[in-house]
Structures are given as C-alpha cells and as structure tokens.
Design an enzyme around this catalytic site. Structure first.
Site, mmCIF file in Angstrom:
data_model
loop_
_atom_site.group_PDB
_atom_site.id
_atom_site.type_symbol
_atom_site.label_atom_id
_atom_site.label_comp_id
_atom_site.label_asym_id
_atom_site.label_seq_id
_atom_site.Cartn_x
_atom_site.Cartn_y
_atom_site.Cartn_z
ATOM 1 C CB SER A 8 24.792 18.965 -1.483
ATOM 2 O OG SER A 8 25.581 18.990 -2.652
ATOM 3 C CG HIS A 9 24.828 23.737 -5.118
ATOM 4 N ND1 HIS A 9 25.622 24.021 -4.030
ATOM 5 C CD2 HIS A 9 24.351 24.916 -5.572
ATOM 6 C CE1 HIS A 9 25.627 25.326 -3.835
ATOM 7 N NE2 HIS A 9 24.862 25.890 -4.743
ATOM 8 C CB SER A 10 24.986 17.328 -6.193
ATOM 9 O OG SER A 10 24.864 15.975 -6.567
ATOM 10 C CG MET A 68 29.667 25.434 -2.872
ATOM 11 S SD MET A 68 31.038 25.081 -3.956
ATOM 12 C CE MET A 68 31.402 23.421 -3.486
ATOM 13 C CB SER A 70 22.820 29.213 -3.725
ATOM 14 O OG SER A 70 22.939 27.948 -4.349
#
Length: 129
Positions: A8-10, A68, A70
């Site tokens: 995840s981005h986070s 999602m 990148s």
C-alpha cells in the site's frame, strides 16, 4: 504455507490490513506489510516490497496484494526481480482479498487456491440490492 504481502501507499493501511488478516488466522500465516516510504511518507518502496516478499516466500510461494497505482507497478518490479514462479500478484480488493487469502493459506491451500480465494473477493457483495 503460502505467504502474503500487503502493498500500500500507506504504512498504516498495510499494517491494518495485515492485522485484520492475521487476526482471522490467529497469526498462523506469514503476512508482511509493505507500505509507505522509508521516511514515513506516503508512497511505495521497492526495497520494502522486495524484502517483504523474501520474508514470506517459502516453498509454497507467496501472493502479493496491492492497493493501486504505483503500488501495483512497484509490486510488479519486485516480483520480476525475485524471478520466482511461486510469487503471484493478485488483482482483488485489498482487505477482503487479504482475509480470504489468509484463511485459505491457514487451511493448507496451495498457491493457486489461495490466488483463487483472494480473487473471489471481487465478487463479494457488501449490501443486498
């Protein structure tokens, strides 16, 4: 046992999904969270994803689930770098797919069945229409 990587981005999101999936399996499945950048900012880190894959990928392989953008591209690069046919990217809702994959892996399912179970999350209805 098939391992699971949550990308995840986070970092908080990845860790939360990891926590949820681990709770459903009493911590019996190797699950790694690969979220955020090394400095704590939002983003995806190739080295975090690659390390997570290496941590969970045993003889039975690993599935990689992404949120999602990148995260998908970074996961694709990390899987290519691993050059292991037993590592599979899975297109599914992140939380639901992680839980279904973890439950399948905890039950002793092989790599293909764990992938199928995670992909089945795409068909899950949350509300009756």
């Amino acid at each position: 046992m098939v391992g699971i990587v949550i990308v995840s981005h986070s970092q908080k999101l990845a860790e939360g999904v990891r926590e949820l999936a681990a709770m459903m399996t009493h911590g019996d499945v190797p699950i790694e969270a690969a979220g955020g950048l090394e400095d704590g900012m939002l983003g995806t880190s190739f080295s975090r994803v690659k390390t997570a894959i290496e941590e969970v990928c045993g003889m039975d392989g690993a599935v990689v689930l992404m949120d999602m953008g990148s995260a998908v591209m970074t996961a694709e690069l990390a899987v290519e770098e691993c050059r292991d046919d037993a590592v599979r990217l899975v297109d599914c809702p992140l939380a639901e797919g992680a839980v279904l994959a973890a439950v399948a892996a905890a039950g002793g399912a092989g790599l293909e069945e764990v992938v199928r179970q995670a992909e089945a999350a795409r068909q899950m209805k949350k509300l009756e229409s």
